[in-house]
Write an enzyme that holds these catalytic residues in place. Structure first.
Site, PDB file in Angstrom:
ATOM      1  CB  SER A 168      -0.937  -0.006   1.208  1.00 46.62           C
ATOM      2  OG  SER A 168      -0.193  -0.017   2.416  1.00 46.62           O
ATOM      3  CB  THR A 185      -6.385   4.346   5.075  1.00 40.29           C
ATOM      4  OG1 THR A 185      -7.433   3.717   4.315  1.00 40.29           O
ATOM      5  CG2 THR A 185      -6.629   5.841   5.132  1.00 40.29           C
ATOM      6  CB  CYS A 186      -3.582  -0.210   6.073  1.00 40.20           C
ATOM      7  SG  CYS A 186      -2.061   0.050   5.154  1.00 40.20           S
ATOM      8  CB  SER A 187      -9.020   1.652   7.235  1.00 38.71           C
ATOM      9  OG  SER A 187     -10.284   1.406   7.806  1.00 38.71           O
ATOM     10  N   GLY A 220      -6.536  -3.851   7.562  1.00 39.02           N
ATOM     11  CA  GLY A 220      -6.232  -4.442   6.263  1.00 39.02           C
ATOM     12  C   GLY A 220      -4.766  -4.769   6.063  1.00 39.02           C
TER      13      GLY A 220
END
Length: 720
Positions: free
Chosen positions: A283, A442-444, A385
């Site tokens: 990411s 984001t890693c959401s 995530g």
């Protein structure tokens, strides 16, 4: 053994700091080198005392709290003491892994303590219960073998006390563990975990390793040659990955993907030791590549958070030949700043500027950021995530609460609301800067942190009112997927092939009105239906200017308004016909107005004017008799405008021209209605009236006064 320890520590000091195992690192004995076998020996024989202490403190803060009526194991107060300084990143990683493993098996470990009657123990206070649970997990992981004590470290009394107590009860603890496995019908303790946790660990273990090439120190071709010498073969797609193979990423040209089974072997390569290959979540590579694609030569980049130093180095490597600078916000500690500068210098970075202020404390008119074109915003997020939570916490300097959220599989509503508000605030602040684009990543997995944040920021109208931001699909490197993205957001769900990621690019709209032609402006207006009333007014003006004279003109005038009305009101017609109609209406009046209007002519000149529709000019003029004065013709006065037809405003010259033409249209031959004056000779055509042979002379009545109107002649055509 000390030599192997120092080599492993130096490996992490150089910035190579990623491992995928959450509870243990499985090392292959078939292909393992001597250094790896030594590392495995160290791990299987326990850790340093400081690691156990820090792991116990982390576990104390993330453990699962139970109801009071079901609490059988007490963990002391809720306050968590600060962690001890980590000797290196390796010690920090192992501490988090021990704490997360104790969290996953908390129920099992508590059941073992109670079933074996090892707990409660009056010699161990409740404040050390967290240490007791952490060391119990490590003891059963070592098959209840003794721990090897390192001569280099100073022992800690609490760790020594708990270790002696557990080792003295190791037989009871092993028997209790066996009964628990029989009770749950589990071949190993991994099968006792909930189904969701097992799936998460399986996904994390199968996730391909994402590695990017540090082009500041080595070229891509040299990396390919070195990997070939090590026995790795390049394949085309990710689905073709198998042992000792790798492939290029479809989005980023400098990112390689390896099977997860070769992690330890890769970490021991010289390419990793020299910081030529760096392991990081994909990411972050997507974020820096999309930012680099939006930069022009000499444009600067503003990174809103210090985050991972690997992200900053990757951004510097991509912009090394464009003359760009990378500004990084939030460098509070001077000691940390000096450490990062040394690290950046070791990795070959020369264009990084560290700012002490937080991102929200920097104004959009800061003189240091006059050349900034792109803002990279990687805000703090829930991070569910991420492929490896341990790596995410270490690299991004995130809260250890992520381990608890990952174990639960969700984030509390209060925490999610706080994170979303903070992200929205930072994104709105980024929109106030005079930059060309903002990269938000984001890693959401929650829309509250992804799409909704971007939508709220755009609706707030932050930034320049004339050039607003809009979401555009991200653009990656030249070797990315040839299929153009159709969605404005780039989003991947957590799976065994990739980690969860959300990426949005907000680009500023160009001020197209400056370079827009007149035809383009009309096209916009016609598409929005703004020319409907104008077309109607123009058709009415044409009707007034061109009255129906003759059958041919009537037919033309009847057809013209219909065509105009159809072009302006029929929605099926395109923009170009509307523009053509409007330009035709604008060109005709303007061309007529440009023709100079002739000045008023005299009566003599009026008789010589050629008028195609004048009836009087079809007759030949009557020649007067020599010596006789011509009769005076009635004066021609301009015909007044009808009351029902208002004069057209703004066009006085056109009206003046029309009045002159109408005076000529009503000129008729003179009518003999007055007496011959003495001394004058009447017209030859009137001699029969004055007197003829065989008839008495007729006397005409006296001339009428000006006030009396002449009587209407009885003969319909007296001049014939």
């Amino acid at each position: 053994m000390p030599g192997s320890k120092s080599s492993s520590v130096s490996l992490h000091e150089d910035g190579i700091n990623d491992t995928s195992g959450l509870s243990e690192i499985n090392i292959s004995d078939e292909k393992g080198s001597a250094g790896k076998r030594t590392m495995a020996l160290i791990e299987k024989n326990g850790y340093q005392d400081s690691i156990y202490i820090n792991a116990a403190k982390v576990f104390q803060g993330i453990r699962t709290e139970k109801r009071k009526d079901r609490t059988l194991v007490r963990y002391g107060g809720d306050s968590v003491s600060p962690l001890l300084p980590f000797k290196d990143e390796y010690s920090q990683r192992v501490s988090y892994e021990l704490a997360f493993s104790a969290l996953k098996y908390q129920d099992l470990l508590e059941e073992i303590l109670l079933d074996s009657c090892v707990y409660p123990c009056y010699s161990i206070p409740d404040d050390l219960t967290s240490l007791l649970v952490v060391m119990l997990y490590d003891l059963q992981d070592r098959k209840f073998q003794t721990r090897e004590i390192f001569d280099e470290e100073e022992p800690i009394a609490e760790v020594q006390t708990v270790e002696r107590y557990l080792y003295s009860s190791r037989i009871k603890l092993a028997a209790a563990l066996a009964r628990c496995r029989i009770k749950h019908d589990a071949a190993s303790i991994e099968y006792i975990l909930p189904e969701t946790i097992r799936k998460q660990e399986q996904r994390a273990s199968a996730l391909p390793l994402c590695v990017w090439i540090n082009t500041l120190k080595i070229s891509l071709e040299d990396v390919f040659k070195d990997l070939k010498k090590k026995g790795f073969t390049r394949v085309e797609t990710l689905s073709d990955l198998h042992p000792y193979t790798y492939c290029m990423d479809q989005h980023c040209h400098d990112v390689l993907l390896f099977p997860s089974s070769h992690k330890e072997e890769l970490m021991n390569l010289d390419l990793f030791a020299d910081c030529k290959l760096l392991l990081q979540d994909k990411s972050r590579s997507l974020a820096v590549h999309s930012a680099q694609a939006l930069l022009s030569t000499g444009g600067d980049v503003l990174v809103a958070h210090i985050g991972s130093h690997l992200t900053i180095v990757h951004m510097s490597a991509l912009t090394a030949h464009s003359g760009s600078r990378i500004f990084v916000c939030g460098m509070k500690s001077s000691a940390k700043e000096a450490e990062l500068r040394d690290l950046f210098s070791h990795m070959g970075c020369k264009d990084i500027v560290l700012l002490n202020e937080d991102f929200t404390d920097i104004g959009p008119t800061d003189p240091r950021l006059t050349k900034a074109e792109v803002i990279v915003l990687l805000p703090q997020c829930s991070g569910l995530g991420a492929g490896s939570p341990i790596d995410f916490i270490l690299n991004e300097h995130r809260d250890t609460g992520l381990l608890r959220d990952l174990f639960r599989g969700c984030v509390s509503e209060d925490k999610l609301s706080i994170l979303a508000e903070r992200q929205l605030k930072e994104l709105r602040h980024a929109m106030t800067f005079n930059v060309q684009a903002i990269v938000y990543c984001t890693c959401s997995v929650y829309p509250e942190e992804n799409e909704l944040v971007v939508k709220k920021a755009l609706e707030s109208g932050a930034g320049d009112k004339l050039q607003r931001y809009r979401v555009i699909p991200p653009v990656f490197s030249a070797c990315s997927n040839p299929e153009a993205p159709t969605d404005v957001f780039f989003k991947t769900e957590p799976s065994e092939m990739s980690s969860g990621c959300f990426l949005a690019v907000l680009a500023r709209e160009e001020d197209s009105s400056k370079n827009m032609s007149f035809k383009d402006i009309l096209g916009r207006a016609a598409a929005k239906g703004l020319l409907e009333d104008i077309f109607g007014e123009k058709s009415k003006e044409e009707e007034k200017k061109h009255p129906n004279v003759g059958e041919k003109s009537k037919k033309e005038e009847k057809k013209r308004p219909k065509v105009t009305q159809r072009s302006s009101k029929t929605p099926a017609r395109g923009t170009e016909p509307k523009i053509a109609d409007f330009l035709r209406h604008q060109t005709v009046p303007s061309s007529k107005a440009a023709v100079p209007v002739p000045k008023p002519v005299s009566k003599t000149q009026q008789k010589n004017v050629v008028q195609p529709h004048s009836y009087a000019q079809k007759k030949k003029p009557i020649k007067p008799i020599a010596g006789a004065a011509p009769p005076s013709a009635p004066k021609c006065t301009p015909r007044p405008l009808p009351t029902g037809r208002p004069a057209l405003a703004g066009k006085p010259r056109v009206e003046r021209k029309r009045l002159v033409l109408k005076c000529i249209e009503i000129v008729f031959p003179p009518v003999v209605t007055q007496r011959n004056k003495p001394g004058t000779t009447p017209y030859s055509g009137f001699r029969g009236w004055a007197g003829t042979k065989g008839s008495s002379r007729r006397i005409l009545p006296p001339p009428l006064s000006k006030a009396v109107k002449p009587a209407v002649l009885g003969h319909p055509q007296p001049w014939l």
